[in-house]
Design an enzyme around this catalytic site. Sequence first.
Site, PDB file in Angstrom:
ATOM      1  N   GLU A   1      -6.208   5.797  -6.344  1.00 60.00           N
ATOM      2  CA  GLU A   1      -6.271   5.050  -7.610  1.00 60.00           C
ATOM      3  C   GLU A   1      -7.596   5.401  -8.298  1.00 60.00           C
ATOM      4  OE1 GLU A   1      -5.510   0.894  -6.604  1.00 60.00           O
ATOM      5  OE2 GLU A   1      -3.606   1.420  -5.692  1.00 60.00           O
TER       6      GLU A   1
ATOM      7  N   ARG B   1       0.856  -1.182   0.000  1.00 62.48           N
ATOM      8  CA  ARG B   1       0.000   0.000   0.000  1.00 62.48           C
ATOM      9  C   ARG B   1       0.894   1.234   0.000  1.00 62.48           C
ATOM     10  NH1 ARG B   1      -3.187  -3.220  -1.322  1.00 62.48           N
ATOM     11  NH2 ARG B   1      -5.067  -3.905  -0.257  1.00 62.48           N
TER      12      ARG B   1
ATOM     13  N   HIS C   1      -2.330  -1.899  -9.939  1.00 64.91           N
ATOM     14  CA  HIS C   1      -2.837  -2.806  -8.902  1.00 64.91           C
ATOM     15  C   HIS C   1      -3.179  -4.178  -9.508  1.00 64.91           C
ATOM     16  CE1 HIS C   1      -4.539  -2.488  -4.589  1.00 64.91           C
ATOM     17  NE2 HIS C   1      -4.112  -3.721  -4.821  1.00 64.91           N
TER      18      HIS C   1
HETATM   19  P1  NAD Z   1       0.579 -11.261   5.783  1.00 63.40           P
HETATM   20  O1  NAD Z   1      -0.437 -10.962   6.821  1.00 63.40           O
HETATM   21  O2  NAD Z   1       0.973 -12.676   5.543  1.00 63.40           O
HETATM   22  O3  NAD Z   1       1.920 -10.444   6.075  1.00 63.40           O
HETATM   23  C1  NAD Z   1       1.918  -9.088   6.423  1.00 63.40           C
HETATM   24  C2  NAD Z   1       3.084  -8.853   7.360  1.00 63.40           C
HETATM   25  O4  NAD Z   1       3.150  -7.439   7.640  1.00 63.40           O
HETATM   26  C3  NAD Z   1       2.927  -9.573   8.718  1.00 63.40           C
HETATM   27  O5  NAD Z   1       4.062 -10.362   8.988  1.00 63.40           O
HETATM   28  C4  NAD Z   1       2.766  -8.415   9.704  1.00 63.40           C
HETATM   29  O6  NAD Z   1       3.293  -8.692  10.982  1.00 63.40           O
HETATM   30  C5  NAD Z   1       3.535  -7.315   8.983  1.00 63.40           C
HETATM   31  N1  NAD Z   1       3.239  -5.978   9.456  1.00 63.40           N
HETATM   32  C6  NAD Z   1       2.043  -5.442   9.784  1.00 63.40           C
HETATM   33  N2  NAD Z   1       2.201  -4.157  10.164  1.00 63.40           N
HETATM   34  C7  NAD Z   1       3.529  -3.885  10.063  1.00 63.40           C
HETATM   35  C8  NAD Z   1       4.305  -2.740  10.317  1.00 63.40           C
HETATM   36  N3  NAD Z   1       3.763  -1.617  10.770  1.00 63.40           N
HETATM   37  N4  NAD Z   1       5.632  -2.807  10.122  1.00 63.40           N
HETATM   38  C9  NAD Z   1       6.212  -3.947   9.677  1.00 63.40           C
HETATM   39  N5  NAD Z   1       5.532  -5.078   9.423  1.00 63.40           N
HETATM   40  C10 NAD Z   1       4.203  -5.038   9.618  1.00 63.40           C
HETATM   41  O7  NAD Z   1       0.034 -10.588   4.444  1.00 63.40           O
HETATM   42  P2  NAD Z   1       0.496 -10.910   2.949  1.00 63.40           P
HETATM   43  O8  NAD Z   1      -0.381 -11.976   2.382  1.00 63.40           O
HETATM   44  O9  NAD Z   1       1.959 -11.072   2.896  1.00 63.40           O
HETATM   45  O10 NAD Z   1       0.062  -9.541   2.251  1.00 63.40           O
HETATM   46  C11 NAD Z   1       0.719  -8.325   2.609  1.00 63.40           C
HETATM   47  C12 NAD Z   1       0.038  -7.133   1.963  1.00 63.40           C
HETATM   48  O11 NAD Z   1       0.231  -7.186   0.550  1.00 63.40           O
HETATM   49  C13 NAD Z   1      -1.487  -7.082   2.107  1.00 63.40           C
HETATM   50  O12 NAD Z   1      -1.883  -6.564   3.341  1.00 63.40           O
HETATM   51  C14 NAD Z   1      -1.885  -6.183   0.978  1.00 63.40           C
HETATM   52  O13 NAD Z   1      -1.820  -4.822   1.400  1.00 63.40           O
HETATM   53  C15 NAD Z   1      -0.795  -6.407  -0.051  1.00 63.40           C
HETATM   54  N6  NAD Z   1      -1.311  -7.127  -1.227  1.00 63.40           N
HETATM   55  C16 NAD Z   1      -1.261  -6.477  -2.409  1.00 63.40           C
HETATM   56  C17 NAD Z   1      -1.749  -7.096  -3.532  1.00 63.40           C
HETATM   57  C18 NAD Z   1      -1.687  -6.396  -4.855  1.00 63.40           C
HETATM   58  O14 NAD Z   1      -2.526  -6.636  -5.710  1.00 63.40           O
HETATM   59  N7  NAD Z   1      -0.706  -5.538  -5.075  1.00 63.40           N
HETATM   60  C19 NAD Z   1      -2.317  -8.382  -3.469  1.00 63.40           C
HETATM   61  C20 NAD Z   1      -2.308  -9.043  -2.229  1.00 63.40           C
HETATM   62  C21 NAD Z   1      -1.809  -8.401  -1.118  1.00 63.40           C
END
Ligand code: NAD
Length: 315
Positions: free
Chosen positions: A265, A236, A286
Amino acid sequence: MPKNEGAALRVLVCDPVDTIMLEMLKSKGFHVSYEPSIDNATLKDKVSDFEILVVRSRTKVTSDVLKKGQNLKVIARAGIGTDNIDIKFAETKNIQIVTAAGSSTQSVSELSIALAVDLSRKITILDRKSKEYILKKDTGTELFGKTAGIVGFGRIGYATAKVLNAMGIKVIAYDIQENHALMDEIGGSYVSLRKLLENSDIIFVQATLSDGSVNLISQDDLKLIKTGAYIINTSRSEFINGPALLMALKEGRVAGYAADVLWHEPPVDEWEKEIISMDNVIITPHIGAQTVEAQQRVAHYTVSNLLKKLQEMGI
Ligand code: NAD
């Protein structure tokens, strides 16, 4: 089949999804309305007719929408990242949230690696020039032997790290919750955010956004970044202070930025439009989860998590 006092539960699918999801929902007995480009005003008008909303990241399920949704029981996020849903307000109305966590891990991590290679070898930049018949042999950098800093070592962070590791790139990570078993597997180490910014040649932002992590990488943090580092953001944009990033890019402190996400967006602010227009910036619209495989997984995970939740709720 989910129960609703004899009638089918009504599902409004608010964003574009694979047809397989619509078929699965119908086959499970739901009454499905598909409005993939519904705007928030229309959603507010219609939401009271539905027990379930299915959304991706485009639709904003604000408190205003939830207030009108007097029949809402579950919001199914067909993906991961629930920052587009006012979860706190939903809790006050006893509306449950389900996600498709894990469904797009592979796709997003592959995009992250693609953007990293693209930035370091200037592929998109040189492609744009080549199409104007400017065949300029600009010099890139290898990633081998460099240090990658992963902000948010969760599913996507770990999947990306495994590939980086195989490419001979040292991995360090910052996360608020440390999983040492996973980290040990790839021979990386956890560090503070400050150390990560100071030591990484390429920074991957892959954490989950919450209210407290907006501007996690602030104007002062951007000054800590190793000169010439690249930033890849598939999570994000709100994690990064946008106007400060623009300055860092202009001053060459950050050598390039590649992102699958924007602050708005489509973009709204002038500084955001300026970032997008820069030569050393690559933006994808995205598309992290936009693969055939991820969208099919999203459909399966979303529907099966929805059914489990309804069963738990006795519906
Ligand atoms: P996940 O929950 O497996 O991992 C997220 C990690 O972020 C966790 O380990 C958590 O502890 C950590 N975290 C949370 N807040 C934090 C902070 N302030 N500082 C450092 N670390 C922090 O999630 P994931 O499946 O790996 O997905 C991660 C992110 O990717 C989603 O939340 C989403 O925003 C993004 N995403 C984007 C797309 C896309 O289309 N671009 C698709 C899927 C996910």
